[in-house]
Design a protein around this motif. Structure first.
Motif, PDB file in Angstrom:
ATOM      1  N   ASP A   1       1.641  11.708  54.204  1.00 40.20           N
ATOM      2  CA  ASP A   1       1.069  11.591  55.552  1.00 40.20           C
ATOM      3  C   ASP A   1       2.109  11.711  56.661  1.00 40.20           C
ATOM      4  OD1 ASP A   1       2.357   9.035  55.665  1.00 40.20           O
ATOM      5  OD2 ASP A   1       0.624   8.117  54.726  1.00 40.20           O
ATOM      6  N   LEU A   2       3.310  12.215  56.325  1.00 39.40           N
ATOM      7  CA  LEU A   2       4.371  12.454  57.297  1.00 39.40           C
ATOM      8  C   LEU A   2       4.804  11.180  58.017  1.00 39.40           C
ATOM      9  CD1 LEU A   2       3.013  15.765  58.886  1.00 39.40           C
ATOM     10  CD2 LEU A   2       4.720  15.532  57.085  1.00 39.40           C
ATOM     11  N   MET A   3       4.440   9.998  57.458  1.00 39.52           N
ATOM     12  CA  MET A   3       4.711   8.706  58.099  1.00 39.52           C
ATOM     13  C   MET A   3       4.255   8.735  59.555  1.00 39.52           C
ATOM     14  SD  MET A   3       5.912   6.888  55.667  1.00 39.52           S
ATOM     15  CE  MET A   3       6.642   5.451  56.400  1.00 39.52           C
TER      16      MET A   3
ATOM     17  N   ARG B   1      -2.473  12.408  56.939  1.00 43.01           N
ATOM     18  CA  ARG B   1      -3.025  13.078  55.761  1.00 43.01           C
ATOM     19  C   ARG B   1      -3.862  14.286  56.163  1.00 43.01           C
ATOM     20  NH1 ARG B   1      -4.237   9.828  50.362  1.00 43.01           N
ATOM     21  NH2 ARG B   1      -2.308   8.643  50.253  1.00 43.01           N
ATOM     22  N   THR B   2      -4.534  14.192  57.285  1.00 42.45           N
ATOM     23  CA  THR B   2      -5.312  15.336  57.760  1.00 42.45           C
ATOM     24  C   THR B   2      -4.401  16.510  58.085  1.00 42.45           C
ATOM     25  OG1 THR B   2      -6.972  13.827  58.689  1.00 42.45           O
ATOM     26  CG2 THR B   2      -6.972  16.105  59.487  1.00 42.45           C
ATOM     27  N   ILE B   3      -3.269  16.230  58.725  1.00 47.48           N
ATOM     28  CA  ILE B   3      -2.313  17.292  59.049  1.00 47.48           C
ATOM     29  C   ILE B   3      -1.776  17.919  57.768  1.00 47.48           C
ATOM     30  CG2 ILE B   3      -0.049  17.757  60.064  1.00 47.48           C
ATOM     31  CD1 ILE B   3      -0.684  15.595  62.141  1.00 47.48           C
ATOM     32  N   VAL B   4      -1.457  17.087  56.771  1.00 45.76           N
ATOM     33  CA  VAL B   4      -0.981  17.618  55.492  1.00 45.76           C
ATOM     34  C   VAL B   4      -2.051  18.470  54.832  1.00 45.76           C
ATOM     35  CG1 VAL B   4      -0.206  16.987  53.176  1.00 45.76           C
ATOM     36  CG2 VAL B   4       0.671  15.747  55.153  1.00 45.76           C
ATOM     37  N   GLY B   5      -3.315  18.044  54.937  1.00 49.89           N
ATOM     38  CA  GLY B   5      -4.408  18.854  54.404  1.00 49.89           C
ATOM     39  C   GLY B   5      -4.520  20.197  55.100  1.00 49.89           C
ATOM     40  N   ILE B   6      -4.321  20.202  56.418  1.00 48.41           N
ATOM     41  CA  ILE B   6      -4.345  21.460  57.168  1.00 48.41           C
ATOM     42  C   ILE B   6      -3.197  22.368  56.731  1.00 48.41           C
ATOM     43  CG2 ILE B   6      -4.077  22.459  59.481  1.00 48.41           C
ATOM     44  CD1 ILE B   6      -5.529  19.986  60.571  1.00 48.41           C
ATOM     45  N   VAL B   7      -2.047  21.767  56.445  1.00 45.64           N
ATOM     46  CA  VAL B   7      -0.921  22.550  55.935  1.00 45.64           C
ATOM     47  C   VAL B   7      -1.306  23.226  54.626  1.00 45.64           C
ATOM     48  CG1 VAL B   7       1.408  22.383  54.962  1.00 45.64           C
ATOM     49  CG2 VAL B   7       0.864  21.207  57.089  1.00 45.64           C
TER      50      VAL B   7
ATOM     51  N   GLY C   1      -2.141   7.192  62.755  1.00 47.61           N
ATOM     52  CA  GLY C   1      -1.709   6.590  61.520  1.00 47.61           C
ATOM     53  C   GLY C   1      -1.845   7.484  60.299  1.00 47.61           C
ATOM     54  N   HIS C   2      -2.083   6.837  59.163  1.00 48.63           N
ATOM     55  CA  HIS C   2      -2.101   7.543  57.878  1.00 48.63           C
ATOM     56  C   HIS C   2      -3.235   8.562  57.809  1.00 48.63           C
ATOM     57  CE1 HIS C   2       0.991   4.903  56.503  1.00 48.63           C
ATOM     58  NE2 HIS C   2       0.238   3.828  56.589  1.00 48.63           N
TER      59      HIS C   2
END
Length: 559
Positions: A136-138, A150-156, A145-146
């Protein structure tokens, strides 16, 4: 039209990789390191190097006394008891206690398997930081927050999938490009060939990682969305609908099953012993114990069953261990993504492929900058591309050296344990930003890459020395009676350090402006694809034995 479509696919592939290329690189590289979360935990925590007593001490009385002491009759919201393993060779108790008019208090304790004595708690450090940074990129709480992270990581993951699809469509000569490596041509062609070869050979793995990462990331926003559509935003109601309604406490006290007796339980159909137990309504006649086993060889997130905490009889267990097709598919994504289903050798395979994907991402961005900075495709001033190049080099290599620096930081940290994770994050970003600043100060991206990689190699080897000084464990523990997991981490760090310094030694100190000229023998055996090389050798052999004939110009006056 075919050419126009091909150019559109190529542009989409380039721009999708450029738009979030650094994000993709950060997520992929941090994930490659986070694969060894448990191994690094054993390396950084001295308590994880203890041996497991044979037989281990009985823990039921110690565990129940610990619960009674801290709960003092207050409701226990969460309770977990963990048995010793090779990665965590001690008993662990965790609980969340809710006192009236107060927030829930979380407590944790570790016990030695030989004496039952409490072991000192150690704050989460490098291993936890890199794992959560990947997931979640902290992401800071004031920005979502988390869940937002996690949404940004999912978009990645979605962007990576788009890059993969458009890359396959854009490269129409896949069979030839699988074997094309022109080592002695221009730097742009070397990067281009390496980008294609590494990308094509690892295509199935990259596709799987992108897809599972996207699913794991977007689940953070899918659950609230489904709750809004079906349960008016009540996520608890959604979870109860999926997992089943929880059992209510009866209010009647009862004696619980002994955790020592439960230690001998085995999963039906396997020899796996119980890993940990979570307990609901502890001390009540309606107590429920979820018995968890280690599905290390299967694509499962959890494996186990539920029992009554008083009688030991199995319950329906539908709330936790539902085995429908949908849940089996969804729970397979996490072990498939993190490689936890096949042992340490599979993790090494994941690590190598993950580093390859990081290199592919880096090469893609470097090629984009190279074409515009030293070619004729750039529409911006050269200074813009120069700054982009420096920022890219500093960010990518800075992440590598910041991760390596945390190994040394873990061994020299002397602050409060509850602040260890905080200072680990501060150190991580401080080193990373210093590397980026160094890239702009140095004015030479090639020298920056070479020097920062050399510094990374020195840090990896220094971490091994600091570990020996701090813990008195050395590489000789591999052949002796020491803790082998930590020793193998030391050995891996030495090998990675030597490999990194070898790579750094091969890198140029500056861009070679005369690198377009190749050598004919190399062009024949290396620059061409394998098929072209075979055809070329065959043609040379045929020409050497055939008599030469003078060419006849049949149309000398053709315009």
């Amino acid at each position: 039209m075919d050419r126009a479509r091909h150019l559109r696919n190529y542009d989409l592939h380039s721009w999708s990789g450029l738009a979030l290329g650094l994000f993709v690189y950060i997520v992929v590289f941090s994930g490659s390191v986070a694969l060894f979360f448990h191994e690094v935990q054993s390396w950084e925590d001295p308590a994880r190097r203890l041996g497991i007593a044979e037989p281990p001490i009985e823990m039921n009385a110690i565990f129940t006394n610990w619960i009674d002491k801290h709960s003092n009759g207050d409701p226990i919201e969460f309770l977990r008891f963990t048995y010793p393993t090779a990665y965590a060779p001690y008993y662990t108790g965790r609980a969340s206690i809710k006192r009236e008019n107060e927030e829930a208090k979380f407590i944790s304790q570790r016990w030695d398997t030989s004496t039952g004595a409490p072991l000192p708690e150690r704050g989460e450090g490098m291993s936890r930081w890199l794992l959560d940074f990947h997931r979640d990129l902290m992401w800071p709480d004031f920005l979502g927050g988390h869940t937002a992270g996690r949404t940004i990581v999912g978009i990645v993951g979605i962007i990576l999938m788009l890059s993969i699809v458009t890359g396959v469509v854009a490269h129409t000569k896949i069979t030839k490009e699988l074997f094309t490596l022109r080592f002695f041509r221009s730097i742009r062609l070397k990067w281009q060939d390496a980008h294609k070869v590494l990308g094509l050979w690892g295509l199935p793995f990259y596709s799987m990682i992108a897809f599972t990462g996207a699913i794991l990331g977007v689940l953070a926003i899918i659950a609230p969305l489904i709750a809004v559509l079906t349960f008016k935003g009540d996520q608890t109601a959604l979870m109860n609908a999926v997992l089943g309604e929880p059992v209510e406490a009866s209010g009647i006290s009862a004696e619980m099953l002994s955790v020592d007796d439960l230690a001998d339980l085995k999963m039906p159909g396997s020899n796996e012993r119980v890993r940990f137990i979570t307990m609901a309504h502890y001390g009540d006649t309606n107590a429920r114990f979820d018995i968890y086993f280690a599905p290390d060889k299967e694509l499962k997130l959890v494996e186990g069953y539920q029992i009554n905490g008083v009688t030991g009889e199995k319950t329906d267990g539908g709330s936790t261990f539902r085995t429908s097709t949908a849940t089996r598919v969804l729970t397979s994504f996490s072990p498939l993504h993190f490689g936890t289903y096949g042992g340490v050798l599979l993790k090494f395979a994941y690590f190598i492929l993950g580093i390859m994907l990081s290199v592919i991402t880096a090469l893609g961005m470097m090629m984009w900058v190279e074409r515009r900075r030293h070619g004729s495709t750039g529409s911006r001033p050269k200074k813009v591309y120069e700054w982009v190049s420096k920022g890219t080099a500093g960010t990518m290599i800075g992440l590598v050296i910041a991760s390596a620096f945390l190994l040394c930081h873990d061994k020299v940290y002397t602050g409060l344990e509850e602040k260890r994770l905080f200072w680990t994050g501060i150190t991580f970003f401080l080193v990373w930003f210093m590397a980026i600043g160094f890239a702009f100060f140095r004015q030479n991206e090639y020298a920056v890459t070479k020097e920062l990689l050399t510094a990374t190699a020195l840090l990896l080897c220094s971490a091994v020395v600091l570990n020996a000084i701090k813990t008195n464990d050395t590489l000789l523990a591999i052949f002796g009676s020491g803790h082998k997991i930590a020793a193998y981490v030391d050995l891996s760090l030495v090998v990675l350090g030597l490999a990194t310094i070898a790579v750094a030694a091969k890198l140029p100190k500056a861009r070679d402006h005369n690198s377009n000229s190749g050598r004919r023998l190399s062009d024949l055996f290396i620059h061409l694809s394998l098929k072209d090389a075979v055809n070329g050798i065959r043609a040379l052999f045929a020409n050497s034995i055939k008599p030469r004939e003078m060419p006849v110009d049949k149309e000398p006056f053709r315009k």
